[in-house]
Design a protein around this motif. Sequence first.
Motif, PDB file in Angstrom:
ATOM      1  N   GLY A   1     -32.230  11.857   4.744  1.00 51.81           N
ATOM      2  CA  GLY A   1     -31.515  13.121   4.787  1.00 51.81           C
ATOM      3  C   GLY A   1     -31.149  13.556   6.198  1.00 51.81           C
ATOM      4  O   GLY A   1     -30.008  13.968   6.455  1.00 51.81           O
ATOM      5  N   THR A   2     -32.089  13.456   7.126  1.00 58.56           N
ATOM      6  CA  THR A   2     -31.829  13.910   8.494  1.00 58.56           C
ATOM      7  C   THR A   2     -30.826  13.011   9.208  1.00 58.56           C
ATOM      8  O   THR A   2     -29.990  13.506   9.976  1.00 58.56           O
ATOM      9  CB  THR A   2     -33.129  13.980   9.316  1.00 58.56           C
ATOM     10  OG1 THR A   2     -33.817  12.710   9.257  1.00 58.56           O
ATOM     11  CG2 THR A   2     -34.047  15.069   8.795  1.00 58.56           C
ATOM     12  N   SER A   3     -30.886  11.708   8.953  1.00 65.65           N
ATOM     13  CA  SER A   3     -29.964  10.801   9.639  1.00 65.65           C
ATOM     14  C   SER A   3     -28.524  11.076   9.234  1.00 65.65           C
ATOM     15  O   SER A   3     -27.619  11.138  10.085  1.00 65.65           O
ATOM     16  CB  SER A   3     -30.327   9.336   9.369  1.00 65.65           C
ATOM     17  OG  SER A   3     -30.202   9.021   7.992  1.00 65.65           O
ATOM     18  N   PHE A   4     -28.289  11.299   7.944  1.00 65.13           N
ATOM     19  CA  PHE A   4     -26.936  11.601   7.495  1.00 65.13           C
ATOM     20  C   PHE A   4     -26.509  13.017   7.893  1.00 65.13           C
ATOM     21  O   PHE A   4     -25.325  13.258   8.142  1.00 65.13           O
ATOM     22  CB  PHE A   4     -26.818  11.405   5.986  1.00 65.13           C
ATOM     23  CG  PHE A   4     -26.650   9.966   5.599  1.00 65.13           C
ATOM     24  CD1 PHE A   4     -25.408   9.361   5.662  1.00 65.13           C
ATOM     25  CD2 PHE A   4     -27.744   9.201   5.209  1.00 65.13           C
ATOM     26  CE1 PHE A   4     -25.248   8.017   5.322  1.00 65.13           C
ATOM     27  CE2 PHE A   4     -27.597   7.861   4.876  1.00 65.13           C
ATOM     28  CZ  PHE A   4     -26.349   7.268   4.930  1.00 65.13           C
ATOM     29  N   SER A   5     -27.471  13.930   7.983  1.00 68.83           N
ATOM     30  CA  SER A   5     -27.152  15.287   8.445  1.00 68.83           C
ATOM     31  C   SER A   5     -26.676  15.262   9.888  1.00 68.83           C
ATOM     32  O   SER A   5     -25.697  15.940  10.243  1.00 68.83           O
ATOM     33  CB  SER A   5     -28.385  16.189   8.317  1.00 68.83           C
ATOM     34  OG  SER A   5     -28.759  16.370   6.978  1.00 68.83           O
ATOM     35  N   ILE A   6     -27.341  14.480  10.723  1.00 69.37           N
ATOM     36  CA  ILE A   6     -26.964  14.387  12.129  1.00 69.37           C
ATOM     37  C   ILE A   6     -25.565  13.800  12.275  1.00 69.37           C
ATOM     38  O   ILE A   6     -24.736  14.298  13.038  1.00 69.37           O
ATOM     39  CB  ILE A   6     -28.008  13.549  12.899  1.00 69.37           C
ATOM     40  CG1 ILE A   6     -29.339  14.303  12.976  1.00 69.37           C
ATOM     41  CG2 ILE A   6     -27.502  13.222  14.313  1.00 69.37           C
ATOM     42  CD1 ILE A   6     -30.504  13.448  13.437  1.00 69.37           C
ATOM     43  N   VAL A   7     -25.294  12.730  11.524  1.00 75.34           N
ATOM     44  CA  VAL A   7     -23.965  12.116  11.571  1.00 75.34           C
ATOM     45  C   VAL A   7     -22.908  13.107  11.107  1.00 75.34           C
ATOM     46  O   VAL A   7     -21.831  13.226  11.715  1.00 75.34           O
ATOM     47  CB  VAL A   7     -23.920  10.831  10.710  1.00 75.34           C
ATOM     48  CG1 VAL A   7     -22.487  10.323  10.571  1.00 75.34           C
ATOM     49  CG2 VAL A   7     -24.813   9.749  11.318  1.00 75.34           C
ATOM     50  N   TRP A   8     -23.201  13.846  10.039  1.00 76.40           N
ATOM     51  CA  TRP A   8     -22.241  14.842   9.535  1.00 76.40           C
ATOM     52  C   TRP A   8     -21.963  15.912  10.582  1.00 76.40           C
ATOM     53  O   TRP A   8     -20.800  16.262  10.827  1.00 76.40           O
ATOM     54  CB  TRP A   8     -22.773  15.490   8.263  1.00 76.40           C
ATOM     55  CG  TRP A   8     -21.792  16.485   7.697  1.00 76.40           C
ATOM     56  CD1 TRP A   8     -20.760  16.240   6.841  1.00 76.40           C
ATOM     57  CD2 TRP A   8     -21.733  17.883   7.996  1.00 76.40           C
ATOM     58  NE1 TRP A   8     -20.069  17.397   6.578  1.00 76.40           N
ATOM     59  CE2 TRP A   8     -20.637  18.425   7.276  1.00 76.40           C
ATOM     60  CE3 TRP A   8     -22.504  18.730   8.799  1.00 76.40           C
ATOM     61  CZ2 TRP A   8     -20.294  19.765   7.332  1.00 76.40           C
ATOM     62  CZ3 TRP A   8     -22.156  20.071   8.868  1.00 76.40           C
ATOM     63  CH2 TRP A   8     -21.066  20.586   8.145  1.00 76.40           C
TER      64      TRP A   8
END
Length: 215
Positions: free
Chosen positions: A69-76
Amino acid sequence: MNILRLAGDMTHLISVIVLLLKIHTIKSCAGISLKTQELYALVFVSRYMNIFTDFISLYNTIMKLIFLGTSFSIVWYMRYHKIVRRSYDKDQDTFRHYFLVLPCLILALLINERFTFKEIMWTFSLYLEAVAILPQLVLLQRTKNTDNLTVQYIFLLGAYRALYILNWIYRYFTEPDYIHWITWISGLVQTILYGDFFYYYFLSWKNNVKLQLPA
């Protein structure tokens, strides 16, 4: 789970929290490589493909969900948040990170413990994680952006891997037949890549000055 493994997991988690704190609170991603964050997102997707099929423990599942969740949140945030993306150093973050993906996949197909889809994806994630920090280190060298949160984020990432190496050493001497050469070598390569950064980090800490990277 021993204390070294737990410390490694918590250090990894704190590194992500530090990065999210920088992005969400300051509304800035200056000095952060989107290329590295995209590679980490790919690492977690390929590593945790068994999240809904192989239950190990509640702790294990929660940690997998957090890192996904956090990795995709950062990319977003870095790609689409209208304020955060303005601070992204796009002109400096030019490392061709996709050139890292194919060699790691080929290596995973050639060198793995079992030739199954999940095992190959797991091995691929180890190889890719070993080099995923390269775009970030290159960006740091180019921009000399050594604000406190960025520096602490990179340091915590390196410390997490170093703690995992200590965990592997401990398990080697305390658990019979504990041998995982692929994991060990990948982790060692990853830690070595932080060597130069650690050197200047500890110099700055020792002299109580802001981290200064050589020209």
